[in-house]
Design a protein around this motif. Structure first.
Motif, mmCIF file in Angstrom:
data_model
loop_
_atom_site.group_PDB
_atom_site.id
_atom_site.type_symbol
_atom_site.label_atom_id
_atom_site.label_comp_id
_atom_site.label_asym_id
_atom_site.label_seq_id
_atom_site.Cartn_x
_atom_site.Cartn_y
_atom_site.Cartn_z
ATOM 1 N N GLN A 70 -6.731 22.670 98.071
ATOM 2 C CA GLN A 70 -7.780 21.889 98.721
ATOM 3 C C GLN A 70 -7.401 20.419 98.877
ATOM 4 O OE1 GLN A 70 -8.365 23.752 95.828
ATOM 5 N NE2 GLN A 70 -9.229 25.527 96.868
ATOM 6 N N ARG A 71 -6.431 19.953 98.115
ATOM 7 C CA ARG A 71 -6.096 18.525 98.111
ATOM 8 C C ARG A 71 -4.715 18.223 98.690
ATOM 9 N NH1 ARG A 71 -7.744 16.171 92.358
ATOM 10 N NH2 ARG A 71 -7.093 14.275 93.416
ATOM 11 N N LEU A 72 -4.147 19.154 99.434
ATOM 12 C CA LEU A 72 -2.821 18.942 100.023
ATOM 13 C C LEU A 72 -2.755 17.703 100.912
ATOM 14 C CD1 LEU A 72 -1.505 22.501 100.901
ATOM 15 C CD2 LEU A 72 -0.521 20.876 99.282
ATOM 16 N N VAL A 73 -3.870 17.347 101.539
ATOM 17 C CA VAL A 73 -3.882 16.171 102.424
ATOM 18 C C VAL A 73 -3.548 14.890 101.672
ATOM 19 C CG1 VAL A 73 -5.490 17.157 104.106
ATOM 20 C CG2 VAL A 73 -6.380 15.857 102.177
ATOM 21 N N GLU A 74 -3.665 14.907 100.343
ATOM 22 C CA GLU A 74 -3.359 13.732 99.523
ATOM 23 C C GLU A 74 -1.863 13.596 99.225
ATOM 24 O OE1 GLU A 74 -5.918 13.362 96.026
ATOM 25 O OE2 GLU A 74 -7.342 14.704 97.003
ATOM 26 N N ILE A 75 -1.082 14.616 99.593
ATOM 27 C CA ILE A 75 0.347 14.625 99.278
ATOM 28 C C ILE A 75 1.140 14.581 100.580
ATOM 29 C CG2 ILE A 75 2.194 15.834 98.059
ATOM 30 C CD1 ILE A 75 -0.059 17.348 96.530
ATOM 31 N N ARG A 76 1.934 13.534 100.732
ATOM 32 C CA ARG A 76 2.718 13.376 101.957
ATOM 33 C C ARG A 76 3.943 14.282 101.939
ATOM 34 N NH1 ARG A 76 3.669 7.102 103.101
ATOM 35 N NH2 ARG A 76 5.205 8.117 104.423
#
Length: 122
Positions: A70-76
């Motif tokens: 759910q939080r992949l958008v936080e990892i470049r």
């Protein structure tokens, strides 16, 4: 009885295959190697929040492996990712997920947080 042994052999073979395949996309770094690169990377503690609050490597972000999808958008994806957990089990699981999503430069701390001797934040 033969079927039980066959199933166990198959499961063992799958485990061994996954372990060696993981080595193709996940670099396990010594503490010294980890220290050299983590400041230029995304340092992620994949333990649960209550573990993170008890102490973590200075500069780490807490993205528990249980929330990573759910939080992949936080990892470049274009920057190196440095992962750690208490040992190496959860960071390896997080690395598999990142690899499946196209991340390339994935690293984990050998021995995990329990072996870390550097600065920590309590």
């Amino acid at each position: 009885m033969k079927y039980v042994i066959l199933v166990l052999v198959v499961l063992l073979a799958i485990g061994i295959f996954r372990y060696f395949r993981q080595g193709t996309f996940l670099k396990t770094l010594t503490e010294e190697q980890f220290r050299k690169g983590y400041r230029k990377a995304q340092l992620i503690d994949v333990r649960e929040p209550q573990e993170f609050e008890k102490g973590h490597i200075l500069g780490a972000r807490n993205i528990p492996v249980t929330q990573m999808r759910q939080r992949l958008v936080e990892i470049r994806p274009d920057k190196p990712v440095y992962l750690y957990c208490q040992g190496t089990t959860r960071s390896a699981r997080a690395a598999q997920l990142l690899h499946k999503k196209g991340y390339q430069d994935i690293n984990q701390l050998k021995g995990g947080f329990k072996k870390w001797t550097g600065k920590i934040k309590n």
